[in-house]
Design an enzyme around this catalytic site. Sequence first.
Site, short mmCIF file in Angstrom:
data_model
loop_
_atom_site.label_atom_id
_atom_site.label_comp_id
_atom_site.label_asym_id
_atom_site.label_seq_id
_atom_site.Cartn_x
_atom_site.Cartn_y
_atom_site.Cartn_z
NE ARG B 69 67.72 -11.22 60.94
CZ ARG B 69 67.73 -12.09 61.95
NH1 ARG B 69 68.28 -11.76 63.12
NH2 ARG B 69 67.18 -13.27 61.81
CE LYS B 139 73.01 -20.77 52.10
NZ LYS B 139 71.95 -19.81 51.80
NE ARG B 222 67.00 -28.02 14.53
CZ ARG B 222 67.23 -27.14 13.57
NH1 ARG B 222 68.15 -26.21 13.74
NH2 ARG B 222 66.56 -27.19 12.44
CG HIS B 223 65.77 -33.42 13.08
ND1 HIS B 223 66.32 -32.93 11.90
CD2 HIS B 223 64.88 -32.50 13.51
CE1 HIS B 223 65.74 -31.76 11.63
NE2 HIS B 223 64.87 -31.47 12.59
CG ASN B 229 66.47 -29.47 8.20
OD1 ASN B 229 66.88 -30.41 8.90
ND2 ASN B 229 65.49 -28.67 8.58
N GLY B 235 58.79 -27.78 8.50
CA GLY B 235 57.82 -28.81 8.86
C GLY B 235 58.00 -30.10 8.09
NE ARG B 272 62.22 -32.77 10.96
CZ ARG B 272 60.90 -32.63 10.91
NH1 ARG B 272 60.15 -33.60 10.42
NH2 ARG B 272 60.32 -31.52 11.35
CD GLU B 292 59.86 -27.75 14.97
OE1 GLU B 292 59.55 -27.77 16.18
OE2 GLU B 292 60.80 -27.05 14.55
CE1 TYR B 303 62.65 -20.14 7.41
CE2 TYR B 303 60.41 -19.53 8.01
CZ TYR B 303 61.62 -20.14 8.32
OH TYR B 303 61.79 -20.72 9.55
CG PHE B 314 56.52 -14.23 6.28
CD1 PHE B 314 57.48 -13.67 5.44
CD2 PHE B 314 56.92 -15.30 7.09
CE1 PHE B 314 58.79 -14.15 5.39
CE2 PHE B 314 58.24 -15.78 7.07
CZ PHE B 314 59.16 -15.20 6.22
CB ALA B 315 53.83 -9.01 8.30
CE1 TYR B 332 58.55 -20.16 17.42
CE2 TYR B 332 59.58 -21.57 19.07
CZ TYR B 332 59.58 -21.00 17.81
OH TYR B 332 60.63 -21.25 16.94
CG HIS B 357 61.45 -31.59 15.68
ND1 HIS B 357 61.60 -32.13 14.44
CD2 HIS B 357 60.88 -32.54 16.44
CE1 HIS B 357 61.13 -33.37 14.44
NE2 HIS B 357 60.68 -33.65 15.64
CD GLN B 358 65.31 -23.57 13.98
OE1 GLN B 358 66.49 -23.31 13.78
NE2 GLN B 358 64.37 -23.30 13.08
#
Lengths: 462, 435
Positions: B69, B139, B222-223, B229, B235, B272, B292, B303, B314-315, B332, B357-358
């Site tokens: 031990r 246990k 989510r909503h 959407n 957004g 929403r 969000e 997008y 975007f990249a 994030y 939201h997502q």
Amino acid sequence: MSHKQTKLTQNPLQKIWVPWMSSKLSRRRGSSVPQFTNSPTMIVMVGLPARGKTYISKKLTRYLNWIGVPTKVFNVGQYRRDAVRTYKNFEFFRPDNEEAMKIRKACARSALSDVGTYFMLEHGQAAVFDATNTTRERREIILSYAKDNGYKVFFIESICDDPEIIAENIKQVKLSSPDYIDCDKEEAVADFLKRIECYKVTYVPLDDDKDSHLSYIKIFNVGSRYLVNRVQDHIQSRIVYYLMNIHVTPRTIYLCRHGESELNLVGRIGGDSGLSPRGSQFAGALGKYIKSQSIPDLKVWTSHMKRTIQTAEALGVAYEQWKALNEIDAGVCEDLTYEEIQANYPEEFALRDQDKYRYRYPKGESYEDLVQRLEPVIMELERQENVLVVCHQAVMRCLLAYFLDKSAEELPYLKCPLHTVLKLTPVAYGCKVESVSLNIEAVNTHRDRPAVSACDRVAESS
Amino acid sequence: MTNCPTLIVTVGLPARGKTYISKKLTRYLNWIGVPTKEFNVGQYRRECVKIYKSFEFFSPDNEEGLKIRKQCASAALNDVRQYLTDEGGQVAVFDATNTTRERRDTITRFAEQNGFKVFFVESVCEDPAVINENIVQVKLGSPDYTHCNTDEAVEDFMKRIKCYENSYQTLDEVLDRDLSYIKIIDVGRRYLVNRVQDHIQSRIVYYLMNIHITPRSIYLCRHGESDMNVKGRIGGDSGLSLRGKDFARRLGQFIQKQDISDLKVWTSQMKRTIQTAEGLNVPYEQWKALNEIDAGVCEEMMYEEIQDHHPLEFALRDQDKYRYRYPKGESYEDLVQRLEPVIMELERQENVLVICHQAVMRCLLAYFLDKSAEELPYLKCPLHTVLKLTPVAYGCKVESIFLNVDAVNTHRDRPENVEVSRMAEEALYTVPAHQ
């Protein structure tokens, strides 16, 4: 199966979506007020004289009000001073002084009654009952009263046996008390020490076994140790967290804005521009000023915006960036002049002047939102010692309001001019402020509340 | 957050929740961005002594056992040193009984030599009901007892606890007054906190004082599908589509059927989620912190439009979706910081339904399911699906319930080519279909 979908309407001031119908149900259904607690809370101090009870009471009250919990202190000593116009000496506090005992009990009851009024009629949410409350009997009276009225009770006991701390305490706040106005220093100290002795005879601290069903925090030796028992709800949890982060070590907090920015020069709000030439000058002057202050171990904080970072860069010391210190988000009004806002969004402009604290810019923030965002900054400022915060106008107003105990009404109009450093030093029960202008010209960005009401206002030419 | 690394050391008899606390605390610290790892000495012991025979191993006069031990503890401390010194770790949780002052002194000396701060977390509990429940939950399923039946296992474990009891020296008010520690008594009824040294210890104390083990469920969703959407736009603050309203109705029915006692319902301050909550006909609380992620200049774009107008951004986003911040918007990483008070209050509460939201749901889910910063932004959180989280043993059970109302897919996987030089088609390859 078909359930009528309620229409939503957006409250024009705060931009909060609420159900359109105005039934009693809808008040609670879309609650945008943080539900810290449903019942009002009585915060009850416990401890011998000169243990920091009033210091804690005032500081905690200031914090709770700032985060939006209506709180008030009820200092029983104040009631006693109102009842017994002239204080003679410590004999008033002798446990065998029946006459005095009667008066003191009546004062406590009167204060309790005012607590009730504050909760029932004045929308108070927390009341700090600041007295020694050193006997089990007195605490029972308070508990009974709270139980009869549906109030929660949270005790804060301050225990300290360090004679140095007590002596410092007496020096800072007792010598200048109305009780000792016509005494000389030695007389006052001697009398106060005898006063403490009067309480010691009957002092029964909160007992970890007998009082295990109560909710309380015991603070030992100004915070080196804490005992926390039965925290019931969110607000008590926040109170405990706050109390565990404050300290009494002397230190100084410096607040200032970034140097004058390019956008400041052209009268535009928000954005993320760099410093103007005068702003750069200020940054240099700030560096010199800070060096001249010879502050040990100074921490420097900025926001994530270019103008505060450029200002800090000139200091030549390490600094930490906080996104939470970013200027208020003016949403659709970002980068506009006030004239442009008046021209393009006259209603918004008027609403803002009606309630500048709660007004939220469309797709932006309100001062109220700012305060919530700044709470972790305040908490860390409490933990720290010497700090220089380089921030922005609205942000600085919020921080200043916390330190100087300004109301939500006053907060958005506090004067925080460019190129001026506010030096805050905790003293007695409050904060000493020194305003230091670094003597570099800058535009004035302060807009007072206009005298004309929204209805009558016509777009003025700048 | 702290300059020296911190070594958190658990203290307590077996079955007092040390591992539960270690794992939970580690999960929380990692989520808020403090690299943390736990080192469970029992695990080291199991690797060393392949087969567990009986409680006799833990008998205080089993010299062979004691040697092993001690070695295991040393091996674990060695790994702690490596983690904190060479691998960029900031906090290490040393999870073992550490019930003797001697063992704790060894650890303190080790920490001093290496420049680590030490913070002890002691769990004290004498409630037999709590201990029994503990044994049943974690246990019986332990590798030590795979070949035993329940009664044998319980009996052996009780004797194991007894082995430690005689030499147990609890953290003492006087003798240990210079140490930094929190003593948790009776699963949080009472706490003793001594000498908190810095910010991270203060946050740890606050967290430990807000968690509880009362069984409860957290519902995340989510909503309902929104007009934005449907159009493939991100957004904004639009209302629910017809299908979204249908979802709100079904959600109300679902919640009623679940028959949850004292359910709290939280929404963001966006239309929403509030419209969705309105369909439940119960009181709800609006949190701005649940709004969000702010897509800044990309708000309300598709997008395809982002690729068109901001191909570089975007990249960059695809290269590091967790840390990427939209111009004039959030990342994030920012979201997690904003959501920390929500998590803290979720820990305090019992049954809660969070309608959000997502991106927000991904952050909350990552906290409960211990997902890394790399995985977090790609967690699948489809519309019209409720995730029911129930704490069990050391983690969280997840049940995914689709409420049978169709909705667009808003999940965009990481495309193969994340280089700035990529073609538009490569960037848009994984964009989900929309109007």
